[in-house]
Design a protein around this motif. Sequence first.
Motif, PDB file in Angstrom:
ATOM      1  N   UNK A  73      -7.203  -8.694   5.933  1.00 25.92           N
ATOM      2  CA  UNK A  73      -5.956  -9.291   5.625  1.00 25.92           C
ATOM      3  C   UNK A  73      -5.544 -10.485   6.030  1.00 25.92           C
ATOM      4  N   UNK A  74      -5.999 -11.020   7.138  1.00 28.85           N
ATOM      5  CA  UNK A  74      -5.844 -12.359   7.515  1.00 28.85           C
ATOM      6  C   UNK A  74      -6.455 -13.298   6.493  1.00 28.85           C
ATOM      7  N   UNK A  75      -7.843 -12.975   6.176  1.00 24.99           N
ATOM      8  CA  UNK A  75      -8.384 -13.798   5.564  1.00 24.99           C
ATOM      9  C   UNK A  75      -7.975 -13.826   3.947  1.00 24.99           C
ATOM     10  N   UNK A  76      -7.756 -12.789   3.547  1.00 23.91           N
ATOM     11  CA  UNK A  76      -6.930 -12.904   2.205  1.00 23.91           C
ATOM     12  C   UNK A  76      -5.784 -13.673   2.355  1.00 23.91           C
TER      13      UNK A  76
ATOM     14  N   UNK B  11       1.720  -2.603  -1.654  1.00 21.68           N
ATOM     15  CA  UNK B  11       3.079  -2.377  -1.958  1.00 21.68           C
ATOM     16  C   UNK B  11       4.123  -2.667  -0.774  1.00 21.68           C
ATOM     17  N   UNK B  12       5.372  -3.439  -1.154  1.00 19.37           N
ATOM     18  CA  UNK B  12       6.385  -3.714  -0.181  1.00 19.37           C
ATOM     19  C   UNK B  12       6.791  -2.500   0.860  1.00 19.37           C
ATOM     20  N   UNK B  13       6.741  -1.341   0.252  1.00 21.71           N
ATOM     21  CA  UNK B  13       7.089  -0.410   1.215  1.00 21.71           C
ATOM     22  C   UNK B  13       6.170  -0.147   2.432  1.00 21.71           C
ATOM     23  N   UNK B  14       4.950  -0.810   2.361  1.00 21.27           N
ATOM     24  CA  UNK B  14       3.840  -0.569   3.189  1.00 21.27           C
ATOM     25  C   UNK B  14       4.006  -1.827   4.223  1.00 21.27           C
ATOM     26  N   UNK B  15       4.412  -2.981   3.820  1.00 22.43           N
ATOM     27  CA  UNK B  15       4.550  -4.068   4.541  1.00 22.43           C
ATOM     28  C   UNK B  15       5.776  -4.254   5.381  1.00 22.43           C
ATOM     29  N   UNK B  16       6.049  -3.065   6.115  1.00 18.93           N
ATOM     30  CA  UNK B  16       7.331  -2.938   7.060  1.00 18.93           C
ATOM     31  C   UNK B  16       7.053  -2.673   8.528  1.00 18.93           C
ATOM     32  N   UNK B  17       7.757  -3.041   9.479  1.00 23.67           N
ATOM     33  CA  UNK B  17       7.359  -2.590  10.772  1.00 23.67           C
ATOM     34  C   UNK B  17       7.474  -1.365  10.805  1.00 23.67           C
ATOM     35  N   UNK B  18       8.298  -0.624  10.386  1.00 21.32           N
ATOM     36  CA  UNK B  18       8.373   0.955  10.364  1.00 21.32           C
ATOM     37  C   UNK B  18       7.216   1.522  10.247  1.00 21.32           C
ATOM     38  N   UNK B  19       6.625   1.186   9.097  1.00 17.31           N
ATOM     39  CA  UNK B  19       5.254   1.828   8.757  1.00 17.31           C
ATOM     40  C   UNK B  19       3.922   1.535   9.760  1.00 17.31           C
ATOM     41  N   UNK B  20       4.073   0.384  10.406  1.00 15.46           N
ATOM     42  CA  UNK B  20       3.289  -0.212  11.625  1.00 15.46           C
ATOM     43  C   UNK B  20       3.500   0.862  12.749  1.00 15.46           C
ATOM     44  N   UNK B  21       4.694   0.812  13.182  1.00 15.50           N
ATOM     45  CA  UNK B  21       5.219   1.723  14.204  1.00 15.50           C
ATOM     46  C   UNK B  21       4.600   3.189  13.993  1.00 15.50           C
ATOM     47  N   UNK B  22       4.886   3.640  12.984  1.00 12.00           N
ATOM     48  CA  UNK B  22       4.173   5.016  12.642  1.00 12.00           C
ATOM     49  C   UNK B  22       3.063   5.270  12.711  1.00 12.00           C
ATOM     50  N   UNK B  23       2.173   4.212  12.370  1.00 13.05           N
ATOM     51  CA  UNK B  23       0.667   4.263  12.555  1.00 13.05           C
ATOM     52  C   UNK B  23       0.357   4.163  14.006  1.00 13.05           C
ATOM     53  N   UNK B  24       0.738   3.326  14.642  1.00 11.39           N
ATOM     54  CA  UNK B  24       0.811   3.151  15.992  1.00 11.39           C
ATOM     55  C   UNK B  24       0.888   4.275  16.907  1.00 11.39           C
ATOM     56  N   UNK B  25       2.226   4.953  16.545  1.00  9.03           N
ATOM     57  CA  UNK B  25       2.382   6.128  17.241  1.00  9.03           C
ATOM     58  C   UNK B  25       1.436   7.261  16.996  1.00  9.03           C
ATOM     59  N   UNK B  26       1.066   7.421  15.735  1.00 10.51           N
ATOM     60  CA  UNK B  26       0.178   8.450  15.426  1.00 10.51           C
ATOM     61  C   UNK B  26      -1.077   8.275  16.026  1.00 10.51           C
ATOM     62  N   UNK B  27      -1.654   6.974  16.155  1.00 12.56           N
ATOM     63  CA  UNK B  27      -2.848   6.953  16.918  1.00 12.56           C
ATOM     64  C   UNK B  27      -2.722   7.093  18.261  1.00 12.56           C
TER      65      UNK B  27
ATOM     66  N   UNK C  75       9.302 -20.846  -9.722  1.00 12.39           N
ATOM     67  CA  UNK C  75       8.783 -19.592 -10.208  1.00 12.39           C
ATOM     68  C   UNK C  75       8.742 -18.550  -9.067  1.00 12.39           C
ATOM     69  N   UNK C  76       8.279 -17.441  -9.311  1.00  8.51           N
ATOM     70  CA  UNK C  76       8.111 -16.329  -8.524  1.00  8.51           C
ATOM     71  C   UNK C  76       7.297 -16.687  -7.315  1.00  8.51           C
ATOM     72  N   UNK C  77       6.460 -17.372  -7.681  1.00  7.31           N
ATOM     73  CA  UNK C  77       5.179 -17.558  -6.352  1.00  7.31           C
ATOM     74  C   UNK C  77       5.316 -18.815  -5.709  1.00  7.31           C
TER      75      UNK C  77
ATOM     76  N   UNK D 254       5.489 -16.115   4.550  1.00 10.35           N
ATOM     77  CA  UNK D 254       5.076 -17.097   3.487  1.00 10.35           C
ATOM     78  C   UNK D 254       5.089 -16.218   1.975  1.00 10.35           C
ATOM     79  N   UNK D 255       5.775 -15.085   2.042  1.00  6.73           N
ATOM     80  CA  UNK D 255       6.283 -14.318   1.019  1.00  6.73           C
ATOM     81  C   UNK D 255       4.985 -13.715   0.289  1.00  6.73           C
ATOM     82  N   UNK D 256       3.825 -13.692   0.896  1.00  2.00           N
ATOM     83  CA  UNK D 256       2.695 -13.032   0.415  1.00  2.00           C
ATOM     84  C   UNK D 256       2.759 -11.610   0.291  1.00  2.00           C
ATOM     85  N   UNK D 257       2.082 -10.801  -0.594  1.00  5.41           N
ATOM     86  CA  UNK D 257       2.081  -9.371  -0.648  1.00  5.41           C
ATOM     87  C   UNK D 257       0.533  -9.199  -0.552  1.00  5.41           C
ATOM     88  N   UNK D 258       0.266  -8.242   0.204  1.00  8.70           N
ATOM     89  CA  UNK D 258      -1.186  -7.663   0.406  1.00  8.70           C
ATOM     90  C   UNK D 258      -1.156  -6.357  -0.092  1.00  8.70           C
TER      91      UNK D 258
END
Length: 323
Positions: free
Chosen positions: A185-188, A131-147, A315-317, A125-129
């Motif tokens: 995040x889902x609600x937003x 910064x773009x660098x945090x909406x990456x699968x690599x960031x999620x994998x890092x969080x998951x592995x850390x936990x 538009x950009x939106x 849907x091209x929605x940002x919740x």
Amino acid sequence: MTSLEITWPEPAPNWMEAKRIWKWSWDLYVFGFSSLYILVGFLAVFSLIRQRTAYQRKKKLHALFLNVLLIVFSSTRSAILFWNPYGFEDLSITLLVVAVILSGMATSCLTAAFSVLLLIVLDTTKISLAPPRFQKISVLVAIWLSNAVYLLISNLVVAHYNSAKVMIFVCQLVYALWGVVVAVGYAIAALRIRKNLRSSREFSRNHNNLLKETAKMQRLVTLLLVASVEGFVTFTVFIYSASGDTGVFNDGGHVEIWPWFTLKTIISLLELLMCAIIFLAALSSGSNERNVTVDVIPSSMRHETSQRPTNVSASDDKIELKC
């Protein structure tokens, strides 16, 4: 008294009395939920096969990770239930720690899968919740592995030093709070999509294809809101379980039999419902490949753009729709 009651800080029912009271209910719980968890795994494998060519490269990576997480979740949950649910039988300390770690990994995989679904929705849907660098699968994998690493370390430490049981509570709390944040995040995301659809409703009325896609997006909004509520309830129950009588701070040794059974049943049902939502929202989205871009055009500009092709951005939106 089982090994779980002696060596592990999380309390359990008095199994001898529980088996006498539950009778056939316990077998129904074990084999019923084990079968349903196995079904989740089969559906994830089927989804992997069916969608191997459905996504673009980026989305294929998301779908692969999502399915693998669900397969690991279903495998560990069903294996634990068939093998020794909740320390039902005596275990050595080594096997006990393995069982507890596998159970924790199942929870982490489900939480991560719930998060991957949100990433897929945001990407589509091209929605940002964030910064773009945090909406990456690599960031999620890092969080998951850390936990996952913390889960492993905390359980090994507590196995030798029960006084460090707060580490288990912190681990459970982190997973639950992570899930609550994702639910928000889902609600937003749902509210932003609905706002954009309202802005473009009049423009879409003149284009039959866009009307169909708008209807699909409205169904997506409903599903995202359901996912938000379900996720919030699920992870709130996790917090209650970790901090209440079934948590590590209960030094009584035993918990009440039927309340414990009811809580575990509710958690299992909520987990399976979350899996169903994930399948509905993400694992069937690769069946069609053509993209349609819907512009969100202010009402004051619509008379100037009524003849513009529907695949040109005004538009950009914008919302990218799968059809």
